[in-house]
Design an enzyme around this catalytic site. Structure first.
Site, short mmCIF file in Angstrom:
data_model
loop_
_atom_site.label_atom_id
_atom_site.label_comp_id
_atom_site.label_asym_id
_atom_site.label_seq_id
_atom_site.Cartn_x
_atom_site.Cartn_y
_atom_site.Cartn_z
N PRO A 67 52.26 50.79 30.19
CA PRO A 67 51.95 52.17 30.57
C PRO A 67 52.03 53.15 29.41
CG PRO A 67 54.08 51.47 31.47
CD PRO A 67 53.40 50.24 30.94
N ASN A 68 51.08 54.06 29.43
CA ASN A 68 51.00 55.20 28.51
C ASN A 68 50.54 54.83 27.11
OD1 ASN A 68 51.97 57.18 30.44
ND2 ASN A 68 53.95 56.17 30.25
N ASN B 252 53.77 44.67 24.47
CA ASN B 252 54.49 45.94 24.43
C ASN B 252 54.56 46.44 25.88
OD1 ASN B 252 55.54 48.46 24.23
ND2 ASN B 252 54.29 49.09 22.48
N ARG C 119 66.73 53.41 26.18
CA ARG C 119 65.71 52.61 25.51
C ARG C 119 66.29 51.44 24.73
NH1 ARG C 119 60.92 55.67 26.04
NH2 ARG C 119 61.43 57.88 26.11
N ARG D 215 66.81 55.60 19.57
CA ARG D 215 66.36 56.69 20.44
C ARG D 215 67.37 56.90 21.58
NH1 ARG D 215 60.34 55.71 21.98
NH2 ARG D 215 60.57 57.91 22.57
N HIS E 94 57.39 46.94 19.75
CA HIS E 94 57.47 48.38 19.99
C HIS E 94 57.09 49.12 18.73
CE1 HIS E 94 59.41 47.64 23.80
NE2 HIS E 94 60.18 46.78 23.18
N LEU E 95 56.37 50.21 18.90
CA LEU E 95 56.04 51.05 17.74
C LEU E 95 57.30 51.73 17.21
CD1 LEU E 95 53.23 52.12 19.87
CD2 LEU E 95 52.63 51.91 17.48
N SER E 96 58.05 52.32 18.14
CA SER E 96 59.26 53.04 17.74
C SER E 96 60.44 52.07 17.69
CB SER E 96 59.54 54.16 18.75
OG SER E 96 59.82 53.62 20.03
N GLU F 11 57.85 40.34 21.73
CA GLU F 11 57.89 41.72 22.22
C GLU F 11 57.72 42.67 21.04
OE1 GLU F 11 60.62 42.74 25.38
OE2 GLU F 11 61.22 44.55 24.29
N HIS G 225 62.41 48.59 29.88
CA HIS G 225 63.80 48.97 30.15
C HIS G 225 64.24 48.67 31.58
CE1 HIS G 225 63.06 50.69 26.31
NE2 HIS G 225 62.19 51.56 26.79
N ARG H 15 49.70 61.00 22.18
CA ARG H 15 50.97 61.03 22.90
C ARG H 15 52.12 61.11 21.89
NH1 ARG H 15 53.83 55.55 25.11
NH2 ARG H 15 55.58 56.58 26.14
N TYR I 202 55.13 58.30 17.94
CA TYR I 202 54.26 57.12 17.97
C TYR I 202 53.14 57.16 16.93
CZ TYR I 202 56.72 56.29 22.35
OH TYR I 202 57.70 56.09 23.29
N ALA J 55 57.54 51.57 28.90
CA ALA J 55 58.81 51.87 29.57
C ALA J 55 59.26 50.76 30.51
CB ALA J 55 58.69 53.19 30.34
N ASP K 67 60.19 38.23 34.54
CA ASP K 67 59.97 36.96 35.23
C ASP K 67 58.56 36.43 34.96
OD1 ASP K 67 62.51 37.00 36.26
OD2 ASP K 67 61.92 37.52 38.31
C1 DQA Z 1 57.57 51.83 23.36
C2 DQA Z 1 59.04 52.29 23.55
C3 DQA Z 1 59.33 52.56 25.02
O1 DQA Z 1 60.66 53.02 25.16
C4 DQA Z 1 58.40 53.62 25.57
O2 DQA Z 1 58.62 53.82 26.94
C5 DQA Z 1 56.97 53.34 25.29
C6 DQA Z 1 56.60 52.82 23.96
C7 DQA Z 1 57.22 51.69 21.86
O3 DQA Z 1 56.20 51.02 21.59
O4 DQA Z 1 57.89 52.23 20.99
O5 DQA Z 1 56.09 53.59 26.10
O6 DQA Z 1 57.41 50.56 23.98
#
Ligand code: DQA
Length: 148
Positions: free
Chosen positions: A10-11, A74, A111, A107, A100-102, A98, A80, A18, A23, A77, A87
């Site tokens: 998501p997002n 990725n 997270r 943070r 993550h950008l951040s 896995e 978390h 964003r 990011y 959210a 599963d």
């Molecule tokens: C994220 C980190 C997550 O905490 C956040 O909800 C995201 C992006 C990252 O790529 O840094 O949507 O997965």
């Protein structure tokens, strides 16, 4: 040819606009175009899934289990709190990395917990768009090692 599915939750469709201070300004389409070039260099096929819906991500991971050799995920959210996604990754039965950008450990407290990470070989977090390239390289090396 080995196949890697790159799944974004998501997002992440909003990358570029964003929270650019967190990011960056690179769009998901730009990240994917770079990954296609890297995949050509590495001699693997990549395909991409992005959804804002947990069930669609789960369906995509189920499909990857028979269509792909590895996953780069990725979960956004869902990282978390989605035990369902965790599963699904376990059920897929193929190696997953896995990403993550951040840096999720630098943070908010919520997270720093990843419920999906235990289903993965490892986590690459905090390298911006480069996280995806590192994850794809890791996935390909893992597949190569498994065939030796
Ligand atoms: C994220 C980190 C997550 O905490 C956040 O909800 C995201 C992006 C990252 O790529 O840094 O949507 O997965």
């Amino acid at each position: 040819m080995r196949r890697v599915v790159i799944v974004n939750g998501p997002n992440l469709n909003l990358l570029g606009t964003r929270e650019p201070d967190v990011y960056g300004r690179t769009t998901l389409a730009e990240i994917e175009a770079d990954l296609v070039r890297l995949a050509e260099m590495l001699g693997v096929q990549v395909s991409f899934v992005q959804s804002n819906h947990e069930g669609e991500l789960i369906d995509a991971i189920h499909a990857a289990s028979s269509e792909a050799d590895a996953l780069v995920v990725n979960p956004g959210a869902f990282t978390h709190y989605s035990y369902a996604l965790r599963d699904a990754i376990v059920a897929a039965g193929i190696p997953a990395v896995e990403v993550h950008l951040s840096n999720i450990h630098a943070r908010e407290d919520f997270r720093s917990v990843s419920v999906t990470a235990p289903a993965c070989i490892g986590v690459i977090t905090g390298f911006g768009p480069r996280s995806y390239a590192l994850a794809l390289r890791a996935a390909v090396e893992i597949l190569e090692e498994a065939e030796r």
